[in-house]
Scaffold this active site. Structure first.
Site, PDB file in Angstrom:
ATOM      1  N   HIS A   1       0.833  -1.216   0.000  1.00 34.44           N
ATOM      2  CA  HIS A   1       0.000   0.000   0.000  1.00 34.44           C
ATOM      3  C   HIS A   1       0.858   1.252   0.000  1.00 34.44           C
ATOM      4  O   HIS A   1       0.509   2.252  -0.630  1.00 34.44           O
ATOM      5  CB  HIS A   1      -0.929   0.013   1.224  1.00 34.44           C
ATOM      6  CG  HIS A   1      -1.799  -1.198   1.288  1.00 34.44           C
ATOM      7  ND1 HIS A   1      -2.248  -1.747   2.452  1.00 34.44           N
ATOM      8  CD2 HIS A   1      -2.283  -1.984   0.305  1.00 34.44           C
ATOM      9  CE1 HIS A   1      -2.976  -2.820   2.187  1.00 34.44           C
ATOM     10  NE2 HIS A   1      -3.008  -2.985   0.889  1.00 34.44           N
TER      11      HIS A   1
ATOM     12  N   ASP B   1      -5.776   6.267   0.442  1.00 35.72           N
ATOM     13  CA  ASP B   1      -5.854   4.969  -0.233  1.00 35.72           C
ATOM     14  C   ASP B   1      -7.111   4.253   0.227  1.00 35.72           C
ATOM     15  O   ASP B   1      -7.730   4.636   1.220  1.00 35.72           O
ATOM     16  CB  ASP B   1      -4.553   4.168  -0.115  1.00 35.72           C
ATOM     17  CG  ASP B   1      -4.425   3.309   1.142  1.00 35.72           C
ATOM     18  OD1 ASP B   1      -5.444   2.900   1.716  1.00 35.72           O
ATOM     19  OD2 ASP B   1      -3.283   3.062   1.551  1.00 35.72           O
TER      20      ASP B   1
ATOM     21  N   GLN C   1      -5.726 -10.993  -6.149  1.00 32.80           N
ATOM     22  CA  GLN C   1      -4.802 -11.549  -7.147  1.00 32.80           C
ATOM     23  C   GLN C   1      -5.446 -12.545  -8.113  1.00 32.80           C
ATOM     24  O   GLN C   1      -5.018 -12.674  -9.263  1.00 32.80           O
ATOM     25  CB  GLN C   1      -3.619 -12.203  -6.423  1.00 32.80           C
ATOM     26  CG  GLN C   1      -2.779 -11.195  -5.675  1.00 32.80           C
ATOM     27  CD  GLN C   1      -2.055 -11.766  -4.482  1.00 32.80           C
ATOM     28  OE1 GLN C   1      -1.967 -12.984  -4.325  1.00 32.80           O
ATOM     29  NE2 GLN C   1      -1.535 -10.900  -3.630  1.00 32.80           N
TER      30      GLN C   1
END
Ligand code: UDP
Length: 486
Positions: free
Chosen positions: A21, A118, A395
């Site tokens: 991050h 974020d 992912q």
């Protein structure tokens, strides 16, 4: 559109903890500072005991031109138990750090013109309102992840039972259906606390004035169009979405560090002949899977650089334990004598390697990757095709995009988290990647994609222009503020 000739904007970026991050937040900050002439203050929530995070924040390539403000680490150990999953932990950590964030923001607020957080930090967005700042969410990954995250609260109302047990793909308007097995980790179990946290994150996106994503128009035009135009998804999003990437790390080779030994070895290998194997900043495999991967690499007789970590108990993203090594230095979680047998074939690098340098090297011909958002973009930006080995987080979705739509990756028959990928399959995948026509075709496609990514971020490109739109919106708001103050 450029900010060069106007009085300098000052933007605050708030990053959640974790290498995966912090790196994208620093990359965004560097892009704004270096290309758009914006002043940046980066607020980083750190983990108390992470030397890698500390090292990263001290590394000059990403931090030299930024004003970094560390948010004091918080101790959440009393809030955790053995069942607290990573996303829940991260959300708890961010929540506990909010008073520190508030204090830091308040101190800086007179100087700030906007706040970008974020996507794990959306709970800080109301602070921007209190400080009368325009506010944006930054998603360091792609449009698909954004679509799934913002639409999940709708899926939550519509779908009965576990997502992973659905027979059909999950429908998101205008997007390719998400295969049940590809859902992000927090959607794997709807009864877990981290699922509730994930739903909250999706709702949090709606509080921002816009959503920035580390992607570009050409890689996934269908999902981007759906986010902007396809109701009801676009209505749920409700805010402009900006594809401003791909932003990746570009490190210069230095003398005298560990990287040099790897680089020296790479310099001696033929062009595009080496497979780089790494599972991100924390990914680990089970002991059995490590053994099969080691044998597969050895049997393939192809060159490799493998960043190895001791096995995890769960084959997941945590639980390192220390181990010894054999007489030839082979760690005892690798097959006995592996180092000796492969000494002319590859390099085993414990724990960490300078990935950006390895992927950039002309001898690197493939990347066996867990498909983390940074690794994926770094591979594409260097024109390196991928053997997709997704482990956790988003992912699996990334692996599907790369394999089935963009055509720059191959993957094992079954998900590595659902069973062991055998040595024979590893050997086959590696040989396809480095020795076959299919591998060559993938390389050609990934080079085209690399070129389109470079075009997007170059001056006048789509991502450059998107960033200018964001800056223009911030500037308008600042001018209005100045007017009303007068
Ligand atoms: N990385 C690295 N060396 C390693 C492992 C990872 O430099 O040995 C860097 C990699 O280049 C990437 C980041 O760490 O920038 C990992 O981010 P990613 O999103 O790929 O995976 P995560 O660690 O979040 O699972």
């Amino acid at each position: 559109m450029d900010n060069n000739n106007q009085s300098m904007l000052h933007i605050g970026i708030l990053s959640s903890p974790g290498i995966g991050h912090i790196i994208p937040s620093l990359l965004l900050a560097n892009r704004l500072a270096g290309v758009h002439n914006v002043k940046l203050t980066v607020f980083v929530i750190t983990t108390a005991d992470s030397p890698t995070e500390r090292q990263l924040l001290e590394s000059s390539d990403l931090t030299s031109r930024l004003n970094n403000v560390g948010i004091p680490p918080v101790d959440i150990s009393a809030l955790l138990d053995a069942n607290t999953k990573p996303v829940a932990q991260l959300c708890l950590l961010v929540r506990a750090a909010l008073p520190g964030v508030r204090a830091a923001l308040t101190k800086q607020c007179r100087r700030l013109d906007a706040l970008v957080v974020d996507f794990f930090c959306t709970e800080a967005l109301p602070m921007a309102d209190e400080l009368n700042l325009p506010k944006f969410v930054y998603v360091p990954t792609n449009a698909r992840f954004t679509a799934l995250t913002v639409y999940c609260p709708v899926l939550d109302r519509e779908i009965v039972g576990q997502y992973v047990e659905q027979e059909k793909g999950l429908e998101i308007p205008g997007c390719k259906p998400v295969r049940p097995e590809d859902v992000v980790d927090p959607m794997l179990d709807r009864n877990d606390v981290q699922y509730r946290e994930y739903l909250r994150l999706g709702v949090g996106f709606g509080m921002a004035d816009g959503i920035l994503m580390n992607t570009w128009e050409d890689i996934d035009p269908v999902t981007l169009k759906a986010l902007r135009e396809n109701e009801p998804l676009s209505k749920v999003v409700g805010k402009p979405v900006y594809a401003i990437g791909p932003l990746t790390r570009n490190i210069e080779e230095r003398d005298g560090d560990d990287g040099t030994m790897i680089m020296q070895w790479l310099h001696k290998q033929p062009r595009e002949s080496v497979l780089y194997v790494s599972f991100g900043s924390g990914g680990t495999l089970s002991a059995e899977q490590i053994t099969e991967l080691a044998w597969g690499l050895e049997l393939s007789e192809q060159r490799f650089i493998w960043v190895v970590r001791p096995p995890s108990m769960r084959g997941s993203d945590d639980a390192f334990f220390t181990t010894g090594q054999g007489a030839d230095g082979t760690p005892n979680y690798l097959p006995e004598g592996f180092n000796t047998r492969t000494q002319n074939q590859g390099l085993v690098v414990p724990m960490w390697a300078e990935q950006a340098l390895i992927l950039r090297h002309p001898s690197t011909g493939g990347f066996l990757s867990h498909c983390g958002c940074n690794s994926t973009l770094e591979s594409i930006k260097n024109g390196v095709p991928i053997i997709a080995w997704p482990l956790y987080s988003e992912q699996r979705q990334n692996a599907t995009l790369l394999t089935e739509e963009v055509g720059v990756a191959i993957r094992p028959m079954k998900l590595p988290t659902k069973g062991i990928v055998t040595r024979e399959e590893v050997k086959t995948l590696v040989k396809i990647m480095l020795q076959s026509k299919k591998g060559k075709e993938m390389r050609e496609r990934v080079v085209k994609l690399k070129m389109s990514s470079e075009k997007a971020i170059s001056i006048g490109g789509s991502s450059y222009n998107s960033m200018c739109e964001v800056l223009n919106a911030i500037e308008k708001r600042r001018d209005l503020k100045i007017c009303t103050q007068i």
